[in-house]
Design a protein around this motif. Structure first.
Motif, PDB file in Angstrom:
ATOM      1  N   GLU A 173      13.420   3.472   0.941  1.00 47.59           N
ATOM      2  CA  GLU A 173      12.653   4.069   2.051  1.00 47.59           C
ATOM      3  C   GLU A 173      13.325   3.821   3.388  1.00 47.59           C
ATOM      4  O   GLU A 173      12.662   3.609   4.388  1.00 47.59           O
ATOM      5  CB  GLU A 173      11.222   3.518   2.046  1.00 47.59           C
ATOM      6  N   TYR A 216      11.528   4.557   7.785  1.00 48.84           N
ATOM      7  CA  TYR A 216      10.281   3.835   7.484  1.00 48.84           C
ATOM      8  C   TYR A 216      10.430   2.347   7.790  1.00 48.84           C
ATOM      9  O   TYR A 216      11.412   1.725   7.391  1.00 48.84           O
ATOM     10  CB  TYR A 216       9.907   3.992   6.010  1.00 48.84           C
ATOM     11  N   ILE A 255       2.300   6.400  -4.758  1.00 46.38           N
ATOM     12  CA  ILE A 255       1.059   6.534  -5.532  1.00 46.38           C
ATOM     13  C   ILE A 255       1.381   6.900  -6.975  1.00 46.38           C
ATOM     14  O   ILE A 255       0.791   6.365  -7.910  1.00 46.38           O
ATOM     15  CB  ILE A 255       0.114   7.596  -4.919  1.00 46.38           C
ATOM     16  N   TYR A 313       4.805   1.121   4.394  1.00 43.11           N
ATOM     17  CA  TYR A 313       5.981   1.635   5.095  1.00 43.11           C
ATOM     18  C   TYR A 313       5.531   2.792   5.976  1.00 43.11           C
ATOM     19  O   TYR A 313       4.924   3.752   5.491  1.00 43.11           O
ATOM     20  CB  TYR A 313       7.038   2.122   4.102  1.00 43.11           C
ATOM     21  N   PHE A 351       0.847  -1.200   0.000  1.00 41.27           N
ATOM     22  CA  PHE A 351       0.000   0.000   0.000  1.00 41.27           C
ATOM     23  C   PHE A 351       0.879   1.245   0.000  1.00 41.27           C
ATOM     24  O   PHE A 351       1.741   1.414   0.865  1.00 41.27           O
ATOM     25  CB  PHE A 351      -0.899   0.000   1.244  1.00 41.27           C
ATOM     26  N   GLY A 352       0.653   2.126  -0.972  1.00 36.65           N
ATOM     27  CA  GLY A 352       1.384   3.392  -1.057  1.00 36.65           C
ATOM     28  C   GLY A 352       0.465   4.555  -0.767  1.00 36.65           C
ATOM     29  O   GLY A 352      -0.669   4.607  -1.252  1.00 36.65           O
ATOM     30  N   TYR A 353       0.959   5.497   0.046  1.00 31.98           N
ATOM     31  CA  TYR A 353       0.147   6.683   0.382  1.00 31.98           C
ATOM     32  C   TYR A 353       0.891   7.981   0.104  1.00 31.98           C
ATOM     33  O   TYR A 353       0.367   9.074   0.327  1.00 31.98           O
ATOM     34  CB  TYR A 353      -0.265   6.636   1.863  1.00 31.98           C
ATOM     35  N   GLY A 354       2.138   7.863  -0.368  1.00 31.92           N
ATOM     36  CA  GLY A 354       2.944   9.052  -0.667  1.00 31.92           C
ATOM     37  C   GLY A 354       3.466   8.940  -2.083  1.00 31.92           C
ATOM     38  O   GLY A 354       2.695   8.773  -3.035  1.00 31.92           O
TER      39      GLY A 354
END
Ligand code: BEZ
Length: 191
Positions: A99, A103, A30, A123, A24-27
């Motif tokens: 990362e 992280y 994405i 992360y 899952f990427g949120y930064g």
């Protein structure tokens, strides 16, 4: 301000015997998927809020003038929308290095738009990591982002790419859009 988390992450072997896992990427993940993936789907995680509270000394800033990048902060009832990638476990190795500045891999339930769920990995940079900067007034965060630049480019590009990527997902988040508006006002030639 180095606190290399690469080895700690490599000891997290949860998915080593799986054919594939959801990341899952949120930064930056994405919009910057510079790794091989099998499938890509919008997803969200519950109980977390995206915040520009993590210092970046190695990508979007320098040790002398760190930038700020996204991390997740626990908040009951909150949700964070991002992008999930189905990847091979081997793909995590270079990501652990990319990362590495605080992280750590974290397991989390993922929720897809069609109502299905899966256990994924993200992360996370928590408040106890050496590069954590924490909360600050939005004007101060915006000034720091507008000024910072590192080996991966200007910090403002990270923020503005994230704003665009979230808009493409149909997500409007005031923390991100309020920061982006302030940074554009500080750097009008890059608006
Ligand atoms: C992300 O996009 O989810 C991400 C990118 C870098 C470090 C941590 C998370």
């Amino acid at each position: 301000m180095a606190h290399d988390t690469t080895e700690q992450n490599r000891q997290m072997t949860h998915f080593d015997d799986h054919d594939a896992l959801w990341l899952f990427g949120y930064g930056s993940l994405i919009w910057k998927a510079d790794f091989p993936y099998l499938e890509r789907r919008p997803a969200r995680i519950h109980g977390w809020r995206r915040r520009f509270w993590q210092g970046s000394h190695d990508h979007r800033g320098t040790p002398e003038a760190p930038g700020r990048v996204a991390t997740l902060v626990a908040e009951p009832g909150a949700a964070c929308q991002g992008m999930a990638y189905r990847i091979s476990p081997a793909t995590l190795r270079p990501l652990d290095v990319r990362e590495k500045n605080g992280y750590l891999r974290e397991l989390t339930p993922l929720h897809f738009d069609d109502g299905t769920t899966a256990t994924g990995l993200t992360y996370l940079a928590t408040a106890d990591n050496a590069a954590f900067l924490g909360a600050a007034p939005l004007d101060a965060i915006a000034r720091q982002i507008a000024a910072a630049e590192g080996p991966s480019g200007p910090n403002r590009d990270y923020l503005l790419h994230l704003e665009t990527a979230l808009a493409e997902l149909g997500v409007h988040e005031t923390h991100v859009s309020d920061l982006a508006r302030r940074v554009r006002a500080l750097n009008p030639c890059h608006a």
